[in-house]
Design an enzyme around this catalytic site. Structure first.
Site, PDB file in Angstrom:
ATOM      1  N   GLY A 111      47.120 -26.184 -48.365  1.00  7.41           N
ATOM      2  CA  GLY A 111      47.610 -27.159 -47.400  1.00  7.41           C
ATOM      3  C   GLY A 111      49.124 -27.189 -47.414  1.00  7.41           C
TER       4      GLY A 111
ATOM      5  N   ASP B  13      49.690 -46.816 -46.660  1.00  7.24           N
ATOM      6  CA  ASP B  13      49.330 -45.694 -45.789  1.00  7.24           C
ATOM      7  C   ASP B  13      47.895 -45.268 -46.068  1.00  7.24           C
ATOM      8  OD1 ASP B  13      50.764 -42.409 -45.055  1.00  7.24           O
ATOM      9  OD2 ASP B  13      49.673 -43.868 -43.825  1.00  7.24           O
TER      10      ASP B  13
ATOM     11  N   ARG C 272      42.928 -39.556 -43.880  1.00  9.74           N
ATOM     12  CA  ARG C 272      43.661 -38.312 -44.167  1.00  9.74           C
ATOM     13  C   ARG C 272      44.308 -38.350 -45.547  1.00  9.74           C
ATOM     14  NH1 ARG C 272      46.253 -41.180 -40.537  1.00  9.74           N
ATOM     15  NH2 ARG C 272      48.088 -42.258 -41.334  1.00  9.74           N
TER      16      ARG C 272
HETATM   17  P1  AMP Z   1      49.666 -34.053 -49.059  1.00  8.08           P
HETATM   18  O1  AMP Z   1      51.008 -33.593 -49.333  1.00  8.08           O
HETATM   19  O2  AMP Z   1      49.139 -34.916 -50.171  1.00  8.08           O
HETATM   20  O3  AMP Z   1      49.562 -34.681 -47.739  1.00  8.08           O
HETATM   21  O4  AMP Z   1      48.715 -32.777 -49.081  1.00  8.08           O
HETATM   22  C1  AMP Z   1      48.608 -31.873 -48.006  1.00  8.08           C
HETATM   23  C2  AMP Z   1      47.259 -31.220 -47.985  1.00  8.08           C
HETATM   24  O5  AMP Z   1      47.057 -30.511 -49.210  1.00  8.08           O
HETATM   25  C3  AMP Z   1      46.120 -32.202 -47.934  1.00  8.08           C
HETATM   26  O6  AMP Z   1      45.792 -32.561 -46.611  1.00  8.08           O
HETATM   27  C4  AMP Z   1      44.970 -31.446 -48.570  1.00  8.08           C
HETATM   28  O7  AMP Z   1      44.365 -30.589 -47.651  1.00  8.08           O
HETATM   29  C5  AMP Z   1      45.703 -30.627 -49.610  1.00  8.08           C
HETATM   30  N1  AMP Z   1      45.672 -31.280 -50.926  1.00  8.08           N
HETATM   31  C6  AMP Z   1      46.556 -32.140 -51.439  1.00  8.08           C
HETATM   32  N2  AMP Z   1      46.192 -32.539 -52.665  1.00  8.08           N
HETATM   33  C7  AMP Z   1      45.045 -31.895 -52.942  1.00  8.08           C
HETATM   34  C8  AMP Z   1      44.143 -31.901 -54.066  1.00  8.08           C
HETATM   35  N3  AMP Z   1      44.373 -32.652 -55.143  1.00  8.08           N
HETATM   36  N4  AMP Z   1      43.062 -31.128 -54.012  1.00  8.08           N
HETATM   37  C9  AMP Z   1      42.811 -30.374 -52.913  1.00  8.08           C
HETATM   38  N5  AMP Z   1      43.600 -30.336 -51.833  1.00  8.08           N
HETATM   39  C10 AMP Z   1      44.707 -31.099 -51.820  1.00  8.08           C
END
Ligand code: AMP
Length: 960
Positions: free
Chosen positions: A605, A723, A727
């Site tokens: 991601g 927030d 999502r």
């Molecule tokens: P964030 O910066 O937390 O918004 O993360 C962006 C994307 O990374 C999220 O929408 C998830 O798809 C993926 N992601 C973040 N943290 C995790 C995690 N602990 N395990 C799996 N995918 C994650």
């Protein structure tokens, strides 16, 4: 080594010596012992008394002499042999000398002379056989010195002897010029004393000093003890104590007194004095070859190359070259090429082989005449050029020769599959992926996957085929270990199997197991929890009563109406911004990880600050775990780094099964990383959209309960999320939902839903409570509003709240009392919960604690989920006026929980409703049977606990 100062040969005329008195010494002719005529000075006044006759030489310059020698040859008559001697006959005479700086001519003074010695004869006369007496010559030598003046006179004093002086020789000794060990030593006069004179030599022409040459000159004029020596220069040799040039055809490369050498084979020198010889054309000398070595040339090509092909390997063998070029340092080099003929002109076009072709032992510098080439492509033409090389090959590239052989490799099966990994595991399926074989040796047609239960030891197994590098195995037993092997297939057949891979399916779990068995578990655990709660209640109420005894009831309400009831022992969240140095906060709350413990697998991601990856974390002496790794992309500012790490500082303070767990941070190396537990199913909104309508109501409520439980924990800690949205919820492989995305002001900055409000600042309008939008009043109560939206998102499988309405319209509609309608098939209880979360008056919204217990009750009585809120059809995107809601009117959570309000608890549904006090009391054995509790003991306990809880809720707050 003697040097004559003067010779007195009395044969030739007048010498100009002075005789005094004049009738004393006379110059007379005679014969020597060999009857050779000689001239002598004689005196023989034996017949007279008182004789004192002097004979003085000319002035003799001393030159460099310090000590002189005087050799006298004379005859002396025996007094006995003279008849009628008058008794004054003498048999000796005196030798004297006088030093002067100049010639004094005829001037003579007797007393000035110093005596050297009295000279006597050894033998005066010799009697012949015939009775004749012949004159016998005496020789006497005397030393005089040291002399210091420029010259001297000698004098002979006779006092009445019969003497004839035949010869007077005056000389001194010196060490003469000489050359020893190629050093020349000059004429050297010895010292007068006994000591030796040390003399330094100088090297002869074309030589150089090896050790300083020295010698000693003895008093006897002899050279003694030569030390040190000189060596002839390069190109010169020693000949008769000199250094002479080497002749043409010869050379001398070093210093020394060796001879010039003849030029070695294949070399020449045209000039005299050559230091080395020049190689003939096409002959060379390698660096390090000695000058005495012949000039050499590159070897000829190896001979008799044989190749033996084995699938994609080939063994090449050859014989030594005929001509080694005159050297022994032969090695071999093999060059691999792939050649193709160009159809257009029939020419060959060659390119070097791929770098992964391996040569055993190596491709160059081979000492043996064989090499094995592996990892070639199957069924491909190769040309190998084998070259013999020696020390001068690199000097003559134009002369190099090689032997070439062309081969075609065989068909070969693919190499084994590697890198098998689990992508996702459930209780009865597993998704696997692997890497293509390193050497496919052709086009892979498919993969064969063979697997079996570990315990069955391959007695029965299943075989599957997959076209790509991944597969999902279904129909597996839960909580069971399986072994698996994969092999690839090409036109050449199957490759070798991979190493055995083991995996386990997940154990039965509440969120995904069949509802009935889960419910049993839930019921039992709830019962135990309730028993504990009851005990706790008694204790707490007792103590609260004590505390509030004298207070007005309103005061008590304050503790429940406005956020948190903080129980002693619950930790409080600390804002990392209260630290002067935010990096201190990071290290207070987050463990610093060593980057070497982290392996990044792939990007999953994109976060605001950089990519989010999945990977593995192996801490020393711990099991490897899957993790998510958030990275801070390069070129960040200090503030960005602080904000990025602030999330870790916050997350690190939490420890709850429904809050994403922080494993640690990497701040001491780059990239800066935040490492959290890995959530296989990613974010909740996209997960739900992907699985539209695929979950049971109980599964959805299970997820919602998790989120509420995490939010309860956060609000207990005093942390306001701001927030909360689907999502920002992550889902793991067991469908456990965890709250994520923590930050401070930046939470809203990075959220794409964030919109600027009239007061500035970014807010995710659709998820935010009106008071937070209007005047930034963010509290746990505003989080509860957001929770209501999440509830709606979950029940609508990821629908966008308020669909495509503009933010402005949303604000307006909500303000006017409109609310989102129930999602399709939404249980009425859940819709009611949403509406309660969306109470305008924030104090009327349910606390997370209450939400958790409502959901727990629903889980305990899944039948209650069957009644849906939208019984009549209605356009899905219409907002509902709260007054027109179809949900049967009932007391709000506030009503229910507020001990000061006396609204009756209405029984709205046949199931267990959070708003129906009576139903709790009425929970009967029948109800428990519905959820599968059949053992008599626990049933009774649960029923009595629920009743106790109900009576308590009627009487006052239930602080849990
Ligand atoms: P964030 O910066 O937390 O918004 O993360 C962006 C994307 O990374 C999220 O929408 C998830 O798809 C993926 N992601 C973040 N943290 C995790 C995690 N602990 N395990 C799996 N995918 C994650």
């Amino acid at each position: 080594n003697t040097h004559l100062l003067n010779v007195l040969l009395l044969l030739q005329g007048e010498l100009g010596w002075i005789s005094y008195p004049s009738h004393g010494w006379e110059e007379i002719s005679g014969v020597d012992e060999h009857y050779t005529p000689i001239r002598t000075f004689q005196v023989c006044n034996v017949m007279e008394y008182s004789q004192n006759n002097w004979l003085r030489t000319n002035w003799i310059p001393r030159q460099s002499a310090q000590k002189i020698y005087v050799e006298l040859k004379f005859t002396l008559r025996d007094c006995n042999s003279i008849p009628l001697v008058l008794g004054t006959c003498k048999e000796t005479f005196n030798l004297l000398y006088l030093e002067t700086d100049d010639d004094q001519g005829s001037h003579f003074r007797e007393h000035q002379y110093l005596k050297i010695d009295t000279i006597a004869a050894d033998e005066s006369f010799t009697q012949t056989d015939l009775g004749d007496r012949i004159l016998k010559l005496n020789i006497e030598v005397r030393e005089v010195g040291p002399l210091t003046k420029k010259g001297f006179y000698l004098a002979f004093q006779d006092v009445g002897a019969c003497v004839a002086l035949v010869s007077v020789r005056v000389y001194f000794k010196k060490c003469p010029y000489t050359v020893r060990n190629l050093a020349s030593f000059p004429d050297t006069v010895p010292m007068d004393s006994q000591s030796l004179v040390e003399v330094k030599g100088s090297c002869v022409n074309h030589s150089k000093e090896e050790e300083p040459p020295r010698m000693y000159c003895s008093t006897e004029g002899e050279w003694l003890v030569p030390i040190g020596k000189c060596l002839c220069n390069q190109g010169y040799e020693e000949r008769s104590s000199t250094c002479q040039t080497c002749r043409a055809g010869f050379y001398k490369s070093g210093f020394g007194n060796t001879e010039c050498l003849k030029c070695p084979p294949h070399s020449f020198s045209h000039h005299e004095g050559s230091l080395h010889c020049v190689c003939e054309k096409n002959y060379f000398r390698a660096e390090g070859d000695p000058a005495s070595m012949s000039c050499t040339r590159p070897p000829s090509a190896p001979r008799n190359v044989i190749s033996s092909i084995n699938e994609t390997s080939v063994i090449l063998e050859w014989s030594w070259p005929d001509n080694t070029g005159g050297r022994r340092d032969i090695t071999f080099a093999v060059l691999c090429k792939r050649c193709r003929s160009v159809p257009a002109d029939g020419s060959q076009r060659c390119e070097p082989c791929r770098s992964n072709v391996r040569f055993v032992p190596r491709a160059t510098g081979l000492y043996n005449t064989t090499v094995t080439v592996t990892d070639l492509l199957a069924h491909t033409n190769y040309t190998f050029e084998i070259e013999a090389q020696n020390g001068v090959s690199s000097l003559a590239p134009q002369m190099r020769q090689y032997a070439a052989v062309t081969i075609t490799t065989n068909q070969a099966a693919p190499s084994p599959v590697s890198g098998i990994r689990k992508e996702k595991t459930t209780r009865n399926s597993v998704s696997l992926a692997w890497q293509e074989p390193e050497r496919p040796n052709g086009i892979i047609l498919d993969y064969e996957i063979k697997y079996y239960e570990k315990e069955e030891q391959e007695t029965s197994y299943t075989i599957l085929r997959a076209r790509g590098c991944n597969v999902t195995l279904g129909g597996l037993k839960p909580n069971t270990a399986y072994l698996l092997q994969i092999r690839a297939r090409t036109a050449a057949g199957y490759g070798a199997s991979s190493t055995t891979f083991q995996f386990e399916t997940s154990p039965d779990s509440f969120s995904i197991s069949s509802e009935s068995s889960q419910v049993v578990l839930i019921a039992i655990s709830s019962a135990v929890a309730i028993i504990l709660l009851t005990v706790l209640l008694y204790v707490l109420i007792g103590s609260l009563c004590f505390v509030f005894k004298s207070k007005h009831p309103d005061e008590k309400r304050l503790h429940f109406g406005n956020g948190h009831l903080r129980l002693p022992g619950i930790r409080t969240y600390i804002d990392p911004h209260t630290y002067e140095d935010p990096s201190q906060a990071v290290h207070e709350f987050a463990k610093e990880l060593d980057a070497s413990c982290i392996a990044i697998d792939k990007v999953v991601g994109a976060g605001e600050f950089g990519e989010v990856c999945s990977g593995r974390l192996r801490l020393p002496s711990k099991k490897e775990i899957c993790v998510a790794i958030k990275t801070l992309k390069g070129g960040y500012t200090d503030k960005q780094r602080r904000d990025f790490l602030a999330e870790a500082s916050i997350m690190g303070q939490f420890d709850h099964p429904n809050i994403i767990r922080l494993e640690g941070v990497v701040t001491r190396s780059k990239p800066v990383m935040i490492v959290t537990e890995y959530m296989e199913n990613g974010s909740l909104d996209s997960f739900l959209r992907k699985h539209d309508a695929q979950f049971t109501g109980i599964q959805l409520v299970g997820m919602l309960r998790g989120i509420a439980s995490g939010m309860k924990y956060l609000s207990d800690m005093g942390y306001v999320h701001r927030d909360l949205a689907a999502r920002n919820i992550l889902v793991n492989s067991n469908l456990v939902c965890k709250v994520s995305d923590f930050g401070l002001s930046r939470v809203l900055e990075d959220d794409p839903e964030g919109a600027y409000t009239t007061r500035g600042g970014k807010i995710p309008i659709r998820w935010t409570a009106p008071e937070a939008i209007a005047y930034r009043k963010f509290t746990s109560a505003s989080d509860a509003w957001s929770y209501g939206i999440v509830l709606w998102e979950v029940m609508s499988y990821g629908e966008r709240p308020y669909w495509e309405m503009s933010n402005q319209d949303v604000i307006k509609a909500v303000d006017e009392g409109y609310r989102l309608p129930p999602p399709m098939d939404c249980p009425a209880t859940l819709y009611q919960l949403m509406l309660d979360c969306w109470q305008k008056e924030r104090n009327n919204r349910p606390k997370f604690e209450q939400i958790v217990s409502i959901l727990d009750k629903l889980i305990r009585n899944p039948g209650s989920l069957k009644i849906t809120a939208n019984t009549t059809s209605r356009p899905a995107n219409l907002l509902l006026d709260r007054s027109s809601l179809e949900v049967p009117s009932m007391g709000t959570m506030g009503d229910w929980m507020d001990p000061m309000r006396t609204l009756p608890c209405k029984e709205a549904f046949s199931g267990v409703s959070y708003s129906s006090c009576d139903t709790i009391a009425k929970t009967s054995t029948e109800d428990l049977k519905k959820v599968g509790v059949t053992i008599v003991g626990p049933q009774k306990k649960i029923v009595s606990s629920l009743k106790a809880l109900d009576s308590n809720t009627k009487n006052g707050p239930v602080p849990v």
